[in-house]
Design a protein around this motif. Structure first.
Motif, PDB file in Angstrom:
ATOM      1  N   ASN A   1     -88.171  -4.185  31.598  1.00 43.77           N
ATOM      2  CA  ASN A   1     -87.077  -3.753  32.469  1.00 43.77           C
ATOM      3  C   ASN A   1     -87.394  -4.247  33.875  1.00 43.77           C
ATOM      4  OD1 ASN A   1     -85.073  -2.424  33.862  1.00 43.77           O
ATOM      5  ND2 ASN A   1     -85.739  -0.358  33.316  1.00 43.77           N
ATOM      6  N   LEU A   2     -86.733  -5.324  34.294  1.00 46.47           N
ATOM      7  CA  LEU A   2     -86.971  -5.904  35.616  1.00 46.47           C
ATOM      8  C   LEU A   2     -86.100  -5.187  36.644  1.00 46.47           C
ATOM      9  CD1 LEU A   2     -87.012  -9.724  34.747  1.00 46.47           C
ATOM     10  CD2 LEU A   2     -88.901  -8.074  34.684  1.00 46.47           C
ATOM     11  N   VAL A   3     -86.738  -4.586  37.633  1.00 51.24           N
ATOM     12  CA  VAL A   3     -86.032  -3.780  38.629  1.00 51.24           C
ATOM     13  C   VAL A   3     -86.379  -4.289  40.024  1.00 51.24           C
ATOM     14  CG1 VAL A   3     -85.854  -1.708  37.198  1.00 51.24           C
ATOM     15  CG2 VAL A   3     -87.915  -2.086  38.565  1.00 51.24           C
TER      16      VAL A   3
ATOM     17  N   CYS B   1     -81.919   4.647  41.473  1.00 46.56           N
ATOM     18  CA  CYS B   1     -81.533   5.231  40.183  1.00 46.56           C
ATOM     19  C   CYS B   1     -82.238   4.637  38.970  1.00 46.56           C
ATOM     20  CB  CYS B   1     -80.024   5.141  40.012  1.00 46.56           C
ATOM     21  SG  CYS B   1     -79.155   5.932  41.372  1.00 46.56           S
ATOM     22  N   PRO B   2     -82.460   3.316  38.881  1.00 44.07           N
ATOM     23  CA  PRO B   2     -83.131   2.799  37.687  1.00 44.07           C
ATOM     24  C   PRO B   2     -84.514   3.391  37.442  1.00 44.07           C
ATOM     25  CG  PRO B   2     -82.072   1.014  38.880  1.00 44.07           C
ATOM     26  CD  PRO B   2     -81.996   2.222  39.768  1.00 44.07           C
ATOM     27  N   ALA B   3     -85.120   3.973  38.462  1.00 43.08           N
ATOM     28  CA  ALA B   3     -86.439   4.579  38.281  1.00 43.08           C
ATOM     29  C   ALA B   3     -86.379   5.759  37.323  1.00 43.08           C
ATOM     30  CB  ALA B   3     -86.996   5.036  39.632  1.00 43.08           C
ATOM     31  N   GLY B   4     -85.243   6.440  37.275  1.00 44.55           N
ATOM     32  CA  GLY B   4     -85.142   7.655  36.479  1.00 44.55           C
ATOM     33  C   GLY B   4     -84.577   7.463  35.089  1.00 44.55           C
ATOM     34  N   PHE B   5     -84.120   6.242  34.756  1.00 46.23           N
ATOM     35  CA  PHE B   5     -83.463   6.014  33.471  1.00 46.23           C
ATOM     36  C   PHE B   5     -84.313   5.102  32.587  1.00 46.23           C
ATOM     37  CE2 PHE B   5     -80.012   7.775  35.798  1.00 46.23           C
ATOM     38  CZ  PHE B   5     -79.210   8.396  34.842  1.00 46.23           C
ATOM     39  N   ASP B   6     -84.881   5.711  31.545  1.00 50.83           N
ATOM     40  CA  ASP B   6     -85.626   4.975  30.540  1.00 50.83           C
ATOM     41  C   ASP B   6     -84.626   4.214  29.672  1.00 50.83           C
ATOM     42  OD1 ASP B   6     -87.419   4.070  28.651  1.00 50.83           O
ATOM     43  OD2 ASP B   6     -87.921   6.058  27.862  1.00 50.83           O
ATOM     44  N   LEU B   7     -84.897   2.933  29.429  1.00 48.64           N
ATOM     45  CA  LEU B   7     -84.007   2.123  28.601  1.00 48.64           C
ATOM     46  C   LEU B   7     -84.592   1.871  27.210  1.00 48.64           C
ATOM     47  CD1 LEU B   7     -82.972  -0.574  31.250  1.00 48.64           C
ATOM     48  CD2 LEU B   7     -81.951   1.680  30.821  1.00 48.64           C
ATOM     49  N   GLY B   8     -85.849   2.257  27.015  1.00 51.10           N
ATOM     50  CA  GLY B   8     -86.545   1.944  25.785  1.00 51.10           C
ATOM     51  C   GLY B   8     -87.495   0.774  25.961  1.00 51.10           C
ATOM     52  N   GLU B   9     -87.734   0.391  27.209  1.00 51.30           N
ATOM     53  CA  GLU B   9     -88.595  -0.750  27.499  1.00 51.30           C
ATOM     54  C   GLU B   9     -90.071  -0.400  27.327  1.00 51.30           C
ATOM     55  OE1 GLU B   9     -88.248   1.423  31.500  1.00 51.30           O
ATOM     56  OE2 GLU B   9     -86.955   0.999  29.771  1.00 51.30           O
ATOM     57  N   ALA B  10     -90.881  -1.444  27.156  1.00 49.89           N
ATOM     58  CA  ALA B  10     -92.330  -1.239  27.123  1.00 49.89           C
ATOM     59  C   ALA B  10     -92.887  -1.066  28.525  1.00 49.89           C
ATOM     60  CB  ALA B  10     -93.016  -2.418  26.430  1.00 49.89           C
TER      61      ALA B  10
ATOM     62  N   PHE C   1     -85.942  -9.583  27.947  1.00 48.51           N
ATOM     63  CA  PHE C   1     -85.917  -9.292  29.377  1.00 48.51           C
ATOM     64  C   PHE C   1     -84.633  -8.542  29.694  1.00 48.51           C
ATOM     65  CE2 PHE C   1     -88.454 -13.191  29.087  1.00 48.51           C
ATOM     66  CZ  PHE C   1     -89.562 -12.888  29.870  1.00 48.51           C
ATOM     67  N   ILE C   2     -84.751  -7.407  30.364  1.00 50.51           N
ATOM     68  CA  ILE C   2     -83.598  -6.641  30.819  1.00 50.51           C
ATOM     69  C   ILE C   2     -83.593  -6.698  32.338  1.00 50.51           C
ATOM     70  CG2 ILE C   2     -82.441  -4.404  30.846  1.00 50.51           C
ATOM     71  CD1 ILE C   2     -84.102  -3.708  28.301  1.00 50.51           C
ATOM     72  N   GLU C   3     -82.605  -7.392  32.899  1.00 51.17           N
ATOM     73  CA  GLU C   3     -82.510  -7.449  34.358  1.00 51.17           C
ATOM     74  C   GLU C   3     -81.560  -6.358  34.826  1.00 51.17           C
ATOM     75  OE1 GLU C   3     -81.512 -10.351  38.160  1.00 51.17           O
ATOM     76  OE2 GLU C   3     -81.534 -11.211  36.131  1.00 51.17           O
TER      77      GLU C   3
END
Length: 313
Positions: A126-128, A216-225, A207-209
């Motif tokens: 998860n690229l943030v 906000c992306p800090a708080g949402f798990d996407l299922g990434e490693a 890769f998830i960009e």
């Protein structure tokens, strides 16, 4: 409006298809044993279902010398004052409860995503970053270098346009665009939708960009490693201190545009040190896609992370 981050609701589009109203996983995605996904949406509004009874307070900002009699037992908080409506002191607690419900639903679906990816030996990253950090350019150059070396695929997140997905596909890598509309981050439901329309890279890297946003992306798990936070030297040494939650949630920090450091009067080592004040375990890489400096170290990290995923899977 989302009670977690304040972003607006709207139609999420996956390559022009409407994937559902942005309700952080409330579109009820169902995944079968073979990995196929289908979903259905409910017409009710998320906040209405959870908050209607709490917000139905009938606050009046006027004075009356009369009494209200009701057979229905619900609260009518009449703030008989000319100073404005009554203040509901219990609202912060109730909003926190709604936030926890949203995140728990997202986390449950993220766990399903993670299990599916692990079963196929896929390393998901998860690229943030904040907007303009150079993560799309980093991704493009990375995909060029990985051509023929391992399977890859990309899920692109932006509020609008398919510009980044088009750039990715120009490298020959499969990619799908998720447009979040008014939403400011990806969530696990969006990833499940997108993955069902994408040829997943068996034993490779997904890769998830994410949408450019360090909150906000800090708080949402996407299922990434792993979350990988990308920070350019142009953003200043104190970026990790301003946005600590993202750096606390990330396993790796990639400092980009290092060729510009002499022109930005920035101390890259101080930038990394600030990140480690927030997260002592965070890894750090310095690179420039323009000069190629540091790209070998980045590819080595990818290979090592992929090998660890294969062992864990």
């Amino acid at each position: 409006m989302c009670t977690v981050c304040g972003c607006g609701t709207g139609d999420v589009r996956i390559e022009g298809q409407v994937a559902g109203t942005h309700r952080h996983g409330h579109d009820h995605v169902h995944r079968h044993a073979d990995g196929t996904v289908h979903d259905h949406s409910h017409s009710h509004d998320h906040l209405h279902d959870h908050m209607h009874d709490h917000l139905h307070d009938h606050s009046h900002g006027h004075a009356h010398d009369h009494h209200h009699s009701h057979d229905v037992h619900h609260s009518h908080d009449h703030g008989h004052s000319h100073d404005g409506p009554a203040v509901r002191h219990d609202m912060p607690t109730r909003l926190i409860a709604v936030e926890q419900d949203i995140l728990s639903r997202n986390d449950a679906l993220a766990a399903e995503n993670r299990a599916l990816l692990a079963s196929r030996g896929i390393l998901a990253l998860n690229l943030v970053s904040s907007p303009g950090s150079g993560k799309t350019t980093l991704l493009v150059e990375t995909l060029k270098l990985l051509t023929g070396r391992l399977p890859v695929a990309v899920i692109e997140g932006d509020q609008e346009t398919s510009n980044d997905a088009d750039r990715i596909r120009a490298t020959g890598a499969p990619a799908i665009q998720v447009n979040t509309g008014k939403g400011c981050h990806l969530d696990a439901a969006m990833i499940a939708h997108a993955a069902s329309h994408l040829a997943l890279p068996e034993n490779g890297v997904l890769f998830i960009e994410n949408v450019g946003n360090l909150v906000c992306p800090a708080g949402f798990d996407l299922g990434e490693a792993h979350k990988v936070v990308v920070c350019s030297v142009t953003e200043g040494e104190d970026k990790p201190l301003k946005y600590p939650n993202m750096y606390a949630a990330s396993d790796l920090m990639v400092v980009t545009k290092t060729d510009l450091a002499p022109h930005c009067d920035v101390d890259v080592d101080a930038l990394i040190a600030n990140a480690r004040r927030i997260n002592p375990k965070i890894g750090a890489l310095k690179l420039s896609t323009r000069t190629g400096e540091g790209m070998d170290a980045w590819l080595a990290w990818l290979e090592a992370a992929r090998a660890m995923r294969a062992v864990a899977g």
